[in-house]
Design an enzyme around this catalytic site. Sequence first.
Site, short mmCIF file in Angstrom:
data_model
loop_
_atom_site.label_atom_id
_atom_site.label_comp_id
_atom_site.label_asym_id
_atom_site.label_seq_id
_atom_site.Cartn_x
_atom_site.Cartn_y
_atom_site.Cartn_z
N MET A 16 -4.48 2.20 6.15
CA MET A 16 -4.08 2.16 4.46
C MET A 16 -2.98 2.86 4.16
O MET A 16 -1.89 2.52 4.18
CB MET A 16 -5.35 2.81 3.77
CG MET A 16 -6.35 1.76 4.09
SD MET A 16 -8.04 2.55 2.97
CE MET A 16 -9.42 2.09 3.84
N CYS A 17 -3.09 4.40 3.84
CA CYS A 17 -2.01 5.22 3.40
C CYS A 17 -0.82 5.45 4.53
O CYS A 17 0.33 5.42 4.14
CB CYS A 17 -2.52 6.36 2.85
SG CYS A 17 -3.51 6.32 1.49
N VAL A 18 -1.30 5.58 5.67
CA VAL A 18 -0.37 5.69 6.72
C VAL A 18 0.52 4.44 6.96
O VAL A 18 1.80 4.54 6.90
CB VAL A 18 -1.07 6.08 8.15
CG1 VAL A 18 0.23 5.99 9.14
CG2 VAL A 18 -1.53 7.38 8.06
N THR B 70 2.83 3.51 3.60
CA THR B 70 3.85 4.77 3.44
C THR B 70 5.02 4.31 4.45
O THR B 70 6.14 4.57 4.22
CB THR B 70 3.39 6.09 3.49
OG1 THR B 70 2.42 6.58 2.58
CG2 THR B 70 4.48 7.06 3.26
#
Length: 192
Positions: free
Chosen positions: A120-122, A125
């Site tokens: 998700m966020c890793v 980004t």
Amino acid sequence: MTDHVAPVQALLLVDVQTAFVSGAEAVPDAARLLRHSRDLLDRARTSGALVVHLQNDGPPGAADEPGTPGWELFLPVEDHGREVVVRKTEDDGFDGTALGALLDRAGVRAVAVCGVMSEMCVAATARAALARGHRVVLPHDAHATYDIPARPGVSDAVPAVTVSRVAEWSLGDEVEIPAHAADVPFSSAGHG
């Protein structure tokens, strides 16, 4: 054998928040994630690299709802100009934040990314950093996520370690994935 990695000028610690890395609800093998994240953080600080702690603002009732104990950053932030906190509400740490401008002002060309959640966020980004022309290093042992539960008629459970590896693979061949965080060197922005 170690992977040769050129120095990076910034460390992005993605959502290393209490809810995700401590207690009964922590990601599997949170101790490993924290050990390698701390190592990256210590070495980035020592080298004068920019350190950015991304902090997710979850919705009301979520484990990372702002102001709750789970929302707090787990690793302490040093109070100086080379270490900052960027709050976010989306998976992509650049979306709706000043992260891109911050990296540009600091002259950052290459970033190391660590934290949670791998898929998700890793990944979001890292993908956004690549799209903005940054070199991205994602050490294999410095990001983590949860197991994906089984879903009848769809799949068996998927172990977190497999989810993390698939997240790396999904980023394509532009991202650098050294096996060990210890193999990632840092330099101050504008160098390396």
